[in-house]
Enzyme design. Structure first.
Site, PDB file in Angstrom:
ATOM      1  CB  SER A 162      -0.958   0.027   1.206  1.00  0.00           C
ATOM      2  OG  SER A 162      -1.805  -1.090   1.209  1.00  0.00           O
ATOM      3  NE  ARG A 280       4.537  -9.784  -3.558  1.00  0.00           N
ATOM      4  CZ  ARG A 280       3.742  -9.297  -2.620  1.00  0.00           C
ATOM      5  NH1 ARG A 280       3.314 -10.052  -1.634  1.00  0.00           N
ATOM      6  NH2 ARG A 280       3.321  -8.037  -2.683  1.00  0.00           N
TER       7      ARG A 280
END
Length: 409
Positions: A162, A280
């Protein structure tokens, strides 16, 4: 075990919290010798504590990482290369492929790492994403916001946690945030996208199969800081099925399907919408929650996959696990930390951790870096682990002597 004990296993940089340390531990448990390649070992205190081998390399230069890994391979044998870091998974994948070691598709990883390329590929494949525009300067960001209709989300085209993601409700907010992201003279593209309303989830996949659907708790606007996660997501079965289908469609469209992926989705009134696909393993301690709730050790699986080792047969458990993060509300200097013992003794708590101590300085970033600690709680299937984590978190108190007023962004 298909590799000799002690063969090197290269980790390109690391997460500063959470799974970075777990990757090294998992490699050791597999009979491998973890070696962290980093430009600055001081960023990772666990390296010294755990006696992890380190090679100082300019990891911003992929050719130097390749040269270091080639040397390790020639001198002592190299089982694999990977990274727990969003910012270096592309380099690790490309190096592994260049050395003919197990790896995903470097082009697919690169496409995912750049969100505007990812969005274009998903749009072409018919996978639902927010309407978006790519902006290369402040003026084009403002025009994009007008075109899409406010409010919009403005974010970097690369990154994670974020960092730099903001909801903008006016054109002046768009311009101000775009200016901050570009910086002086920068021309890295940013994304301006229509804001999608609805609860947020993530879907954790491995080798193209869904392992878990995760419920996410996001902090107040205009930022999107994650405050907690629940595994499994407490949603109706039909919602979970829609989320799984959407994540798998996105992975297929992007050419993923090797090892772990972490897909973030919002459930809008019209159905699931992909926010982003990360090629990932998830951060935010989600792998730990998956291990508690599902019996699957995703960190071990990622290490084993990258080293061409067999995956264990898993008798999947059916429990519930939740994490709640303690976050900073103001910048300044930590003056006291209380309640950790009480939190740890609370019902269902597996761990209660505070990552700061008196004297530490806190600088608010409005991202995952504002986390000061966490509580993980578990319960049997059908129980409310989230409520247990909330109750335990309420014991934790970090007092901060406020510093200078933050500049407005």
């Amino acid at each position: 075990m298909s590799v000799e004990k002690g063969r090197a296993f290269a980790l390109v940089e690391s997460n500063t919290t959470g799974s970075g340390r777990l990757f090294a531990s998992a490699a050791r448990a597999r009979g491998l010798r973890p070696v962290v390649l980093t430009a600055d070992p001081s960023r990772y205190p666990y390296l010294r504590r755990d006696h992890i081998d380190v090679r100082v390399v300019r990891t911003s230069e992929p050719d130097e990482v390749l040269a270091a890994c080639r040397t390790m391979r020639d001198e002592q044998g190299l089982a694999g290369v990977t990274s727990s870091s969003e910012y270096f998974i592309g380099t690790a994948t490309a190096v592994a492929a260049a050395l003919s070691l197990p790896s995903g598709d470097p082009e697919a990883i690169a496409r995912c790492r750049h969100k505007h390329h990812q969005r274009a590929a998903l749009t072409e494949a018919g996978v639902p994403v927010p309407d978006f525009r790519v902006a290369t300067d402040v003026d084009s960001a403002s025009l994009a916001a007008t075109d899409l209709a406010l409010p919009v989300v403005v974010k970097p085209s690369t990154g994670s946690g974020s960092v730099g993601v903001r909801l903008c409700r006016t054109n002046s907010e768009v311009a101000r945030h775009a200016r901050a992201l570009f910086g002086t003279g920068a021309r890295t593209p940013i994304l301006v996208e229509r804001y999608v309303r609805g609860p947020e989830f993530s879907v954790e996949t491995f080798d193209g199969n869904v392992v878990a659907v995760v419920g996410k708790h996001v902090g107040p606007h205009p930022h999107f800081v994650e405050l907690g996660h629940d595994v499994p997501a407490p949603v109706p079965p039909e919602w979970a099925a829609e989320l799984r289908r959407c994540a798998l469609a996105a992975g297929s469209a992007l050419g993923l399907g090797w090892s772990a992926s972490h897909t973030e989705i919002r459930m809008s009134e019209d159905g699931p919408v992909i926010i982003e696909v990360n090629p990932r393993l998830a951060g935010g301690m989600i792998p730990t929650l998956v291990r508690h709730a599902c019996g699957v050790d995703l960190v071990d699986w990622v290490v084993a996959k990258a080293a061409a080792l067999s995956l264990p047969t898993v008798d999947r458990s059916a429990s519930s696990a939740s994490i709640r993060f303690l976050r900073a509300r103001t910048g300044g200097v930590v003056t006291s930390v209380i309640g950790q013992r009480e939190a740890a003794a609370s019902q269902g708590v597996e761990s209660a951790v505070v990552t700061v101590a008196p004297g530490d300085e806190i600088q608010l970033t409005r991202s995952f870096r504002d986390r000061l600690g966490y509580v993980i709680a578990t319960t049997a299937a059908g129980g409310d682990s989230g409520a247990l984590a909330d109750a335990a978190l309420a014991h934790l108190r970090v007092s901060v002597e406020a510093g200078p007023r933050e500049p407005r962004r």
